[in-house]
Design an enzyme around this catalytic site. Structure first.
Site, short mmCIF file in Angstrom:
data_model
loop_
_atom_site.label_atom_id
_atom_site.label_comp_id
_atom_site.label_asym_id
_atom_site.label_seq_id
_atom_site.Cartn_x
_atom_site.Cartn_y
_atom_site.Cartn_z
CG PHE A 19 -2.18 -0.86 0.87
CD1 PHE A 19 -3.19 -0.43 0.02
CD2 PHE A 19 -2.28 -2.13 1.41
CE1 PHE A 19 -4.27 -1.24 -0.27
CE2 PHE A 19 -3.36 -2.95 1.13
CZ PHE A 19 -4.36 -2.51 0.28
CD GLU A 20 2.64 3.71 3.52
OE1 GLU A 20 3.05 4.76 2.99
OE2 GLU A 20 1.69 3.69 4.33
#
Length: 150
Positions: A19-20
């Site tokens: 997600f990052e």
């Protein structure tokens, strides 16, 4: 508590990384803060004039996760599986310690209402009062990890 009881496992790190995203050159995030690696906020005393190797991005992530791990270990007073811990660290890494500490998620979890706590992840999918698709996906993934068997 000086040392965390648990640390983030492979599933949690993989979720956070997914997600990052990985950026080896510094960039400004959505609110204009300088960032590098896997969402590492560049501190005033840090300088990244050139791209960093992936190993350094991993080291920065591990360092940053320590803050979230410490908070989860400090504020959660019930037993957690590794997957539950990892989901909570991802949540805290993304939203901050204050949001964990003051959340209904934490309150119901500490009341041993694990299923209700799992549903609380889904409430944290807004930015500026508007639902954000990326946050909806992240909270769903965190919830899925939280309820999955180790």
């Amino acid at each position: 508590m000086s040392e965390p009881r648990l640390s983030t496992g492979a599933k949690g790190i993989a979720l956070i990384k997914s997600f990052e995203g990985l950026r080896l050159e510094k960039y400004q995030d959505v609110v204009g803060k300088w960032t590098i690696g896997y969402g590492h906020l560049i501190l005033p005393e840090e300088s990244f004039p050139a791209p960093i190797p992936e190993a350094q991005a991993d080291a920065l992530l591990r360092q940053d996760l320590g803050i979230s791990e410490k908070a989860v270990n400090q504020y959660v007073i019930v037993a957690l599986t590794q997957n539950q811990f990892d989901a909570l660290v991802s949540f805290t890494f993304n939203l901050g310690v204050g949001n964990l500490k003051n959340s209904t998620l934490l309150k119901v979890l500490n009341a041993r209402q694990y299923q209700d706590a799992a549903e609380q992840f889904l409430r944290w999918d807004k930015a500026g009062g508007k639902q954000v698709a990326g946050l909806t996906r992240r909270r769903s993934a965190e919830r899925a990890l939280f309820i999955s068997q180790p």
